[in-house]
Design an enzyme around this catalytic site. Sequence first.
Site: not given
Length: 654
Positions: A435, A508, A510, A512
């Site tokens: 990512e 990541d 998180d 997203d």
Amino acid sequence: MAEKKYESKDIVVLDGLDAVRLRPGMYIGTTSSRGFHHILWEIVDNAIDEISNGFGDTIKITLNTDGSATVEDNGRGIPVDLHPTLKKSGVEVVYTTLHAGGKFNNENYKFSGGLHGVGASVTNALSRWCKVTVNKGGKKYFIEFNSYEDKDGKIHSGVPVAPLKEIGTANTTGTTVTFLPDDRVFGNQQFSFETIVRRARELAFLNKGLKIVVEDKNTKDKSEFHYEGGIKDFVSYLVEGKNALFKEPLYFHAQSKIVDLEVSFISTDSYTENTFSYVNNIPTTEGGMHEIGLKSAFTKAFNDFARENNFLKDKEQNLLGEDFREGLVTVINVKMNNVQFEGQTKTKLGNPEARTEVEALSIAELGKLLADKKNLTYGEIIIDKAKQAAKVRLAAKKAKELTRAKNNAENFNLVGKLAASTSRDRLNSELFIVEGDSAGGSAKQGRDRKYQAILPLRGKPLNAEKKRVDQVLANEEIRTIISALDTGFGEDFDISTLRYNRVIILSDADQDGAHIRAILLTFFYRYMKELITDGHVFIGLPPLYKVYKKDYEKYVYSDAELSSAVAAAGKGYMIQRYKGLGEMNPEQLWETTMDPANRTLIQVTIEDAAEAEKMITTWMGDDIEERKAYIGLHCNFDREDEFMKNYSKIGNEN
Ligand code: TSJ
């Protein structure tokens, strides 16, 4: 149905029994377990014919302790009168004459079954002994057949011990047959309760109202099947554990001079279609004319329905059959005469008239069903689902074309932004899908370039409005992944050409990141399923923290580990928190996340992927509140959260 007079003279005589003994395979295909059970089904078929023509309702199959089997029905009883020219009873003719039986002159039974129609005489020929009791007209009759060895050592079987004999009175009607399969033909085999139960259940579904009891005297196991709903109950049974979109299956029954047709179906949220087709109670696993006829009828009837109800506007194109059939579970049950089986395993119906008949009857019946007010929502569900399928189909087609164009135009190493690995050793090669451009850059620098390829996914390749699978397929990065893996996708997927043995998703910690990961898993799940089932897909686990001081450094991968790492560090430590992969330099990324000696990979299972797909589907939904709640609940991507716990294998690869 009017009862037709059936006498012994009606039985057609074709052949004798010695041939069967000589070449059993010619008559029952094989003498393995399949053939062993086949001689039982030949007997059962006769009883089913009687019952499906309206005489009697129950069949009992008993496995006896001496290895023999008994089949009993409560039909009219096999004819016992003397055959005018053969001077034998009907029972004896049925049992000693190859291809004898009501089924070969089609006058007595409208549509008759039979696995291959070889008849009860084959069972007799391949048995050590066989006993038949007939209850009929207030009397009980008995005949016994035996095998013996002649003075040349040749075995003769199916020989009547004596003519049919009246042995008493009876206040019921029916036929009872007991036989012992000959171990000189089949070796030391036994009937399998499970095999028999499976087929008995199927027969009960296919012959509504029929009651079949199976009992094993050795184990005292006993099962009973009886479905008033017939194949409608069959469809319900098939979708147990799946998400059905109707409250109950739709069903129709229609007859013409040529066929008797029954169809039942239900829509599910699955993406595959499942059709179970039968002709005269025989599974036609290779399909054939009846299936083709039904498919055409589905396409025509559903499109007509969509137009009539304005679910398809004038300018919109007709939907394809495959769009309608996505997620459909269907049972089609055809009865007809003079069936021709074709195909590799002779399980494909070849009769061309089956196609036209089934199509015409089904179009009419489906039209009636869908027009019924209480089924209106079902029609709408089918159309909605088909429209969605059409969208995906068109997007997939476009993606395929674009991917193909790319493969032709560009060198393999230069597919999109892919930094390919140099080795041709597929087994040891890995593709990291990373990512973000910055983490992608670090990964490219930090990697083992011989075996590790890097594909960066731009910051947010799939923004909030682009979560639908059809749009995912239109996505450039996804197409690059397809090209890089070299397997094709969807129906063309071929795992044998897989370029990278491991596909590792690095995203990541998180929301997203969780989203990108779920999109990728959903894509693999739908279009490259074997990639997951064969264990090629992994999630790379980057560290959340680094605890360090002078001469001390420890990477921490979960909140739970943090306190013990801190304790181990002693006084004067510092904590660095990694908010994203991009915060690590190439060396750190290699050390913590990419180096096979140190990294932690999570192998993705098919359940994980299914779960990811569910997540995406919820995201796709229109209900924004529901979507928010779902994301809040499942996607914190804290290492301890629900979603991560779903991953089955967490641990270091080595
Ligand atoms: F064939 C067999 F021995 F395998 C066998 C036949 C085994 C079992 C368990 C049942 C049967 C069977 C045959 N059950 N019911 C019948 N019915 C007739 O053969 C029958 C009876 C009456 C008439 C009629 O026209 O009156 C016609 C038939 C074919």
